[in-house]
Design a protein around this motif. Structure first.
Motif, PDB file in Angstrom:
ATOM      1  N   VAL A   1      58.788   4.231  86.396  1.00  0.00           N
ATOM      2  CA  VAL A   1      58.176   4.355  85.082  1.00  0.00           C
ATOM      3  C   VAL A   1      56.661   4.171  85.164  1.00  0.00           C
ATOM      4  N   THR A   2      56.196   3.340  86.101  1.00  0.00           N
ATOM      5  CA  THR A   2      54.751   3.173  86.276  1.00  0.00           C
ATOM      6  C   THR A   2      54.119   4.442  86.834  1.00  0.00           C
ATOM      7  N   ALA A   3      54.817   5.082  87.781  1.00  0.00           N
ATOM      8  CA  ALA A   3      54.315   6.348  88.321  1.00  0.00           C
ATOM      9  C   ALA A   3      54.297   7.428  87.246  1.00  0.00           C
ATOM     10  N   LEU A   4      55.305   7.441  86.393  1.00  0.00           N
ATOM     11  CA  LEU A   4      55.334   8.422  85.306  1.00  0.00           C
ATOM     12  C   LEU A   4      54.211   8.155  84.313  1.00  0.00           C
ATOM     13  N   ARG A   5      54.009   6.897  83.966  1.00  0.00           N
ATOM     14  CA  ARG A   5      52.960   6.551  83.006  1.00  0.00           C
ATOM     15  C   ARG A   5      51.595   6.998  83.501  1.00  0.00           C
ATOM     16  N   ALA A   6      51.356   6.926  84.796  1.00  0.00           N
ATOM     17  CA  ALA A   6      50.066   7.315  85.347  1.00  0.00           C
ATOM     18  C   ALA A   6      49.772   8.793  85.109  1.00  0.00           C
ATOM     19  N   GLN A   7      50.803   9.607  84.900  1.00  0.00           N
ATOM     20  CA  GLN A   7      50.616  11.036  84.656  1.00  0.00           C
ATOM     21  C   GLN A   7      50.460  11.353  83.175  1.00  0.00           C
ATOM     22  N   LEU A   8      50.743  10.399  82.308  1.00  0.00           N
ATOM     23  CA  LEU A   8      50.709  10.626  80.862  1.00  0.00           C
ATOM     24  C   LEU A   8      49.382  10.133  80.321  1.00  0.00           C
ATOM     25  N   ALA A   9      48.376  11.010  80.310  1.00  0.00           N
ATOM     26  CA  ALA A   9      47.030  10.598  79.901  1.00  0.00           C
ATOM     27  C   ALA A   9      46.917  10.416  78.401  1.00  0.00           C
ATOM     28  N   GLY A  10      47.694  11.146  77.630  1.00  0.00           N
ATOM     29  CA  GLY A  10      47.689  10.975  76.188  1.00  0.00           C
ATOM     30  C   GLY A  10      48.592   9.822  75.795  1.00  0.00           C
ATOM     31  N   ARG A  11      48.079   8.923  74.987  1.00  0.00           N
ATOM     32  CA  ARG A  11      48.849   7.731  74.612  1.00  0.00           C
ATOM     33  C   ARG A  11      48.860   7.579  73.089  1.00  0.00           C
ATOM     34  N   ILE A  12      50.029   7.235  72.565  1.00  0.00           N
ATOM     35  CA  ILE A  12      50.179   6.936  71.141  1.00  0.00           C
ATOM     36  C   ILE A  12      51.051   5.699  71.030  1.00  0.00           C
ATOM     37  N   CYS A  13      50.544   4.662  70.400  1.00  0.00           N
ATOM     38  CA  CYS A  13      51.302   3.431  70.215  1.00  0.00           C
ATOM     39  C   CYS A  13      51.403   3.138  68.727  1.00  0.00           C
ATOM     40  N   LEU A  14      52.609   3.268  68.187  1.00  0.00           N
ATOM     41  CA  LEU A  14      52.869   2.840  66.823  1.00  0.00           C
ATOM     42  C   LEU A  14      53.244   1.359  66.844  1.00  0.00           C
ATOM     43  N   ARG A  15      53.754   0.857  65.756  1.00  0.00           N
ATOM     44  CA  ARG A  15      54.153  -0.550  65.741  1.00  0.00           C
ATOM     45  C   ARG A  15      55.313  -0.771  66.710  1.00  0.00           C
ATOM     46  N   VAL A  16      55.177  -1.770  67.577  1.00  0.00           N
ATOM     47  CA  VAL A  16      56.224  -2.117  68.533  1.00  0.00           C
ATOM     48  C   VAL A  16      56.554  -3.596  68.387  1.00  0.00           C
ATOM     49  N   ASN A  17      57.648  -4.002  69.058  1.00  0.00           N
ATOM     50  CA  ASN A  17      58.138  -5.367  68.883  1.00  0.00           C
ATOM     51  C   ASN A  17      57.780  -6.308  70.022  1.00  0.00           C
ATOM     52  N   ASP A  18      57.175  -5.794  71.082  1.00  0.00           N
ATOM     53  CA  ASP A  18      56.844  -6.671  72.210  1.00  0.00           C
ATOM     54  C   ASP A  18      55.480  -6.309  72.762  1.00  0.00           C
ATOM     55  N   GLU A  19      54.823  -7.305  73.312  1.00  0.00           N
ATOM     56  CA  GLU A  19      53.459  -7.136  73.815  1.00  0.00           C
ATOM     57  C   GLU A  19      53.422  -6.277  75.066  1.00  0.00           C
ATOM     58  N   GLU A  20      54.467  -6.356  75.900  1.00  0.00           N
ATOM     59  CA  GLU A  20      54.450  -5.592  77.148  1.00  0.00           C
ATOM     60  C   GLU A  20      54.402  -4.094  76.880  1.00  0.00           C
ATOM     61  N   THR A  21      55.110  -3.642  75.847  1.00  0.00           N
ATOM     62  CA  THR A  21      55.097  -2.221  75.534  1.00  0.00           C
ATOM     63  C   THR A  21      53.692  -1.761  75.136  1.00  0.00           C
ATOM     64  N   VAL A  22      52.985  -2.586  74.366  1.00  0.00           N
ATOM     65  CA  VAL A  22      51.612  -2.242  73.993  1.00  0.00           C
ATOM     66  C   VAL A  22      50.733  -2.143  75.232  1.00  0.00           C
ATOM     67  N   LYS A  23      50.866  -3.099  76.135  1.00  0.00           N
ATOM     68  CA  LYS A  23      50.041  -3.088  77.344  1.00  0.00           C
ATOM     69  C   LYS A  23      50.406  -1.918  78.245  1.00  0.00           C
ATOM     70  N   MET A  24      51.697  -1.587  78.340  1.00  0.00           N
ATOM     71  CA  MET A  24      52.093  -0.445  79.149  1.00  0.00           C
ATOM     72  C   MET A  24      51.580   0.860  78.559  1.00  0.00           C
ATOM     73  N   THR A  25      51.473   0.918  77.234  1.00  0.00           N
ATOM     74  CA  THR A  25      51.034   2.153  76.586  1.00  0.00           C
ATOM     75  C   THR A  25      49.526   2.299  76.614  1.00  0.00           C
TER      76      THR A  25
END
Length: 471
Positions: free
Chosen positions: A380-404
């Protein structure tokens, strides 16, 4: 002797009616301006802002600038603060601090913009940290600091939150891109253009999905950012955002492929316009594998014509762009048995290959999920590195925000964690010219979405190796 030569009591009495009249007129003018300002603020907020609001804000900014700089540590000095005392270097505080220059305060529909000229030796970080102090000192909703220009800092001043102060309406749905001044309509199905160009152009990959807090339209642009990551908890507006993007691309010469391993509950309404739809992980693995074969075919086509991407191919042989929408990424990664592990590895490996190879070949990946975490595995980290566009709506945990957002825009993490749960559709998103901004997606009712899909179902391309979903 009179205090003022030439001024006598008789003369003062003769001036009294004129003075009284002037005071009455002045009071009447002030009252009239107050009434007009109040009416304009209610009936024509934009007119009120340009006539009255901006002038008040400008005075407040000028008046408080010195105190703000001194209290927030934003000052510089025109003299060195380090001196030599014998063999020692002694550093002290500047006795005569120099204020940075506040220039080019200009009104905008959302508030104002300004530029701060930095003194030699100053860096933008203190101004970024002082954004909240500026908002409080000037009595505005927020201040956004853009520090990308060398030697200066650009301020975007928001007098109110445009994402919650007014309803965001969906834009007119057309084949090509809309000009910025195009009107908005709440009935997209009435404005669909069924005319499809012979071959896709890069403008077909832009999708207007809402409004940004700086007054500009929110656009998901697959040319600037070929792949996107969207995260959002339940009832945050994630499905609404995906619906808006699909409704925009539906009338374009673009192939849409859906992967929804939750039985197709989210993407089933789009099925008539999709070129393929996977409702479980086994189907997803097969579809992703077929798309990898398609990218390899496009590679050969580009080599044959000496092109570095599909947009350099002749229009008659240019393949149709493909947008792969993956809903709920966790369903691809999480496993419960050995058989699930092999299947998940096959699906996620092909998804990563598409993200690595697809940008120049017209294959774009949009990954959505309620959460993204390191517990999904190293893939998932390797995949995230390829996803340059990021959109973060309201989430329930801090890790998801940091990953996004954290790896690209650490200062956007706090903004994403402060999204109001009561307002759906608000997100922190990538913006090519501003780094990141807050934005809000439009809302399409199920009836409006169904009308768009039904009117564009005949435009769904047939891709090699893929079977369109049954209606």
């Amino acid at each position: 002797m009179p205090r003022f030569p030439g001024v006598t009591l008789d003369r003062l009495q003769s001036w009294l009616p004129t003075i009284v009249t002037a005071v009455v007129v002045l009071v009447a003018v002030v009252v009239a301006l107050a009434v007009v300002a109040r009416l304009l603020r209610r009936l024509a907020p934009r007119v009120h802002w340009y006539l009255f609001g901006f002038a008040v804000l400008r005075i407040r900014m000028r008046y408080s600038w010195r105190h703000l700089c001194l209290n927030a540590g934003l000052t510089g000095t025109d003299r060195p603060t380090t001196g030599q005392l014998g063999p020692l270097l002694v550093k002290g505080q500047p006795i005569m601090p120099v204020l940075p220059l506040l220039r080019r305060i200009r009104p905008r529909s959302f508030g104002a913009t300004a530029v701060i000229l930095l003194h030699p030796g100053q860096v933008p970080e203190p101004f970024v940290n002082a954004a909240e102090a500026m908002a409080h000192a000037w009595g505005v909703h927020g201040v956004r600091v853009d520090a990308r220009l060398r030697g200066r800092v650009r301020l975007t001043i928001l007098t109110a939150d445009p994402l919650t102060s007014q309803r965001t309406e969906p834009a007119t749905w057309t084949t090509g891109p809309l000009p910025k001044e195009a009107p908005m309509t709440s009935h997209p199905s009435d404005a669909i253009e069924a005319i499809t160009p012979a071959a896709a152009v890069p403008a077909d990959l832009t999708a207007e999905v809402g409004q940004r807090e700086d007054g500009q339209r929110w656009v998901i642009d697959l040319v600037t950012f070929p792949h996107w990551l969207i995260t959002g908890a339940t009832q945050s507006g994630k499905s609404t955002l995906v619906n808006a993007a699909v409704a925009r691309w539906a009338s374009r010469p673009v192939a849409l492929v859906g992967i929804d391993c939750k039985g197709g509950m989210e993407l089933a309404p789009h099925a008539p316009r999709l070129s393929a739809l996977a409702t479980d992980r086994a189907e997803a693995a097969n579809i992703l594998a077929a798309l990898v074969v398609e990218t390899q075919r496009r590679m050969g086509l580009c080599r044959q014509y000496g092109a570095r991407n599909i947009w350099q191919l002749p229009p008659l042989v240019r393949p149709v762009p493909v947008v792969v929408i993956v809903d709920e990424l966790a369903e691809l990664y999480l496993v419960a048995s050995r058989a699930d592990k092999d299947e998940a590895l096959r699906a996620t490996t092909n998804l990563l290959r598409l993200a690595q190879l697809g940008a120049a070949l017209g294959v774009h990946v949009i990954v959505a999920g309620q959460r993204v975490g390191s517990d999904f595995g190293p893939g998932v980290t390797a995949l995230r590195a390829q996803l340059a566009g990021r959109i973060c709506l309201r989430v329930n945990d801090e890790e998801t925000v940091k990953m996004t957002l954290g790896d690209l825009y650490p200062d956007a993490v706090d903004a994403a964690q402060q999204i109001d749960p009561a307002v759906k559709g608000i997100a922190v998103t990538t913006a090519d010219e501003a780094g990141w901004v807050r934005a809000r997606s439009v809302y399409l009712s199920p009836e409006e979405l169904a009308a768009v899909i039904a009117a564009t179902a005949h435009l769904a391309p047939v891709l090699p190796g893929l079977t369109p979903p049954t209606a």
